[in-house]
Design an enzyme around this catalytic site. Structure first.
Site, PDB file in Angstrom:
ATOM      1  CB  SER A   9     -41.548  35.225  -6.508  1.00  0.00           C
ATOM      2  OG  SER A   9     -42.522  35.271  -7.529  1.00  0.00           O
ATOM      3  CG  HIS A  34     -43.661  35.638  -2.772  1.00  0.00           C
ATOM      4  ND1 HIS A  34     -44.068  36.282  -1.634  1.00  0.00           N
ATOM      5  CD2 HIS A  34     -44.002  36.446  -3.802  1.00  0.00           C
ATOM      6  CE1 HIS A  34     -44.624  37.442  -1.947  1.00  0.00           C
ATOM      7  NE2 HIS A  34     -44.608  37.560  -3.267  1.00  0.00           N
ATOM      8  CG  ASP A  36     -45.567  37.334  -6.800  1.00  0.00           C
ATOM      9  OD1 ASP A  36     -45.900  38.058  -5.846  1.00  0.00           O
ATOM     10  OD2 ASP A  36     -44.389  37.052  -7.071  1.00  0.00           O
ATOM     11  CG  MET A  38     -49.985  39.421 -10.368  1.00  0.00           C
ATOM     12  SD  MET A  38     -48.695  39.851 -11.526  1.00  0.00           S
ATOM     13  CE  MET A  38     -47.290  39.937 -10.429  1.00  0.00           C
ATOM     14  CG  HIS A  67     -47.906  39.435  -2.888  1.00  0.00           C
ATOM     15  ND1 HIS A  67     -46.857  40.017  -3.559  1.00  0.00           N
ATOM     16  CD2 HIS A  67     -48.724  40.450  -2.528  1.00  0.00           C
ATOM     17  CE1 HIS A  67     -47.041  41.324  -3.606  1.00  0.00           C
ATOM     18  NE2 HIS A  67     -48.173  41.614  -2.995  1.00  0.00           N
ATOM     19  CG  MET A  69     -50.011  41.837  -5.964  1.00  0.00           C
ATOM     20  SD  MET A  69     -48.519  41.598  -6.960  1.00  0.00           S
ATOM     21  CE  MET A  69     -48.312  39.837  -6.795  1.00  0.00           C
ATOM     22  CG  MET A 138     -45.605  45.754  -2.863  1.00  0.00           C
ATOM     23  SD  MET A 138     -45.086  44.065  -3.180  1.00  0.00           S
ATOM     24  CE  MET A 138     -44.430  44.196  -4.852  1.00  0.00           C
ATOM     25  CG  ASP A 176     -42.516  40.969  -3.505  1.00  0.00           C
ATOM     26  OD1 ASP A 176     -41.693  40.690  -4.386  1.00  0.00           O
ATOM     27  OD2 ASP A 176     -43.711  40.619  -3.531  1.00  0.00           O
TER      28      ASP A 176
HETATM   29  C1  DX5 Z   1     -44.256  41.914  -8.162  1.00  0.00           C
HETATM   30  C2  DX5 Z   1     -44.291  40.641  -7.327  1.00  0.00           C
HETATM   31  C3  DX5 Z   1     -42.930  40.195  -6.897  1.00  0.00           C
HETATM   32  C4  DX5 Z   1     -41.961  40.023  -8.018  1.00  0.00           C
HETATM   33  C5  DX5 Z   1     -40.641  39.522  -7.569  1.00  0.00           C
HETATM   34  O1  DX5 Z   1     -45.526  42.299  -8.447  1.00  0.00           O
HETATM   35  O2  DX5 Z   1     -45.062  40.819  -6.177  1.00  0.00           O
HETATM   36  O3  DX5 Z   1     -43.015  39.079  -6.044  1.00  0.00           O
HETATM   37  O4  DX5 Z   1     -42.461  39.213  -9.013  1.00  0.00           O
HETATM   38  O5  DX5 Z   1     -39.841  39.442  -8.696  1.00  0.00           O
HETATM   39  P1  DX5 Z   1     -38.421  40.160  -8.793  1.00  0.00           P
HETATM   40  O6  DX5 Z   1     -37.591  39.533  -7.715  1.00  0.00           O
HETATM   41  O7  DX5 Z   1     -37.996  39.798 -10.156  1.00  0.00           O
HETATM   42  O8  DX5 Z   1     -38.622  41.626  -8.581  1.00  0.00           O
HETATM   43 ZN    ZN Z   2     -44.928  39.247  -4.502  1.00  0.00          ZN
END
Ligand code: DX5
Ligand code: ZN
Length: 219
Positions: A9, A34, A36, A38, A67, A69, A138, A176
């Site tokens: 990620s 990956h 992320d 948000m 991903h 979110m 998760m 993850d």
């Molecule tokens: C959390 C994300 C993850 C996360 C991974 O909301 O979906 O992908 O950032 O980071 P680490 O490996 O630091 O937990």
């Molecule tokens: Zn993620």
């Protein structure tokens, strides 16, 4: 050595130099990248959107594992697909219409995944499993990198593994959150096919060396 796929990620990479982060992952020949996403609504944090993804797409052929979110994912699918996502994973908790989302995503030739937060039972997904390309478990509350791995989530991975093997399902089992050299072996042992790693790679002094160390930590 047990084989597994690595999906770093970029959430904890230096956002002023995302091109270098992508090039580093390209050189390391990781299996996925990956992304992320948000929205400050589904999770209490904001990251980035399609406008950032698009220019990164030109830098590598490694599949983008996006991903989402975000709330109301149906409104934003096209943007993430047009930007070059190869896999789109939505949260089960973010929409009542998983089948509709699946239809829209697959119709555009993109792989479809569903993710569940730690509090959502894996059984919730059972009816959908034959249709899924990826299931993302998760192992932290989504929203931030660098959190502590929730070991109890491995039970979900084990159940998905048993069902996949028994029924010949094709979904990738991905986990993850909180994955590092200490926790990764247990995730693979439980049956994960792929692991997402953020802070353990981009928080390391030498991210490329850390990728090698992660690959070597599973015997
Ligand atoms: C959390 C994300 C993850 C996360 C991974 O909301 O979906 O992908 O950032 O980071 P680490 O490996 O630091 O937990
Ligand atoms: Zn993620």
């Amino acid at each position: 050595m047990k084989k597994f796929m690595l999906s770093p990620s970029i959430l904890d990479a230096d956002f002023s130099r995302l091109d270098s982060a992508i090039k580093l992952l390209d050189t390391a020949k990781v299996d996925f990248i990956h992304l992320d996403i948000m929205d400050g609504h589904f999770v209490p944090n904001i990251s980035f959107g399609p406008k950032i993804i698009k220019p990164l797409r030109a830098l590598t052929k490694i599949p983008f594992d996006t991903h989402l979110m975000i709330s109301a994912p149906e409104k934003y699918l096209d943007g993430f697909i047009d930007a070059g996502s190869d896999y789109i994973t939505v949260h089960y908790e973010a929409s009542k219409d998983m089948l509709g989302l699946m239809k829209s995503i697959k119709a555009r030739g993109v792989k479809f995944g569903i993710s569940i937060k730690p509090g959502t039972p894996v059984e919730t997904l059972y009816d959908l499993l034959p249709e899924l390309d990826l299931v993302l478990i998760m192992s932290v509350e989504p929203g931030f990198g660098g959190q502590k791995f929730m070991i109890a989530m491995l039970e979900k991975v084990k159940k998905l593994r048993a069902l996949k093997d028994k029924n010949n399902y094709s979904y990738i089992i991905e986990i993850d959150g909180g994955i590092n050299k200490e926790t990764l072996p247990s995730a693979i042992e439980a049956g994960a096919d792929a692991v997402v790693v953020g802070s353990a790679i981009f928080g390391a002094k030498d991210p490329a060396a850390e990728i090698e160390a992660l690959r070597a930590c599973v015997k």
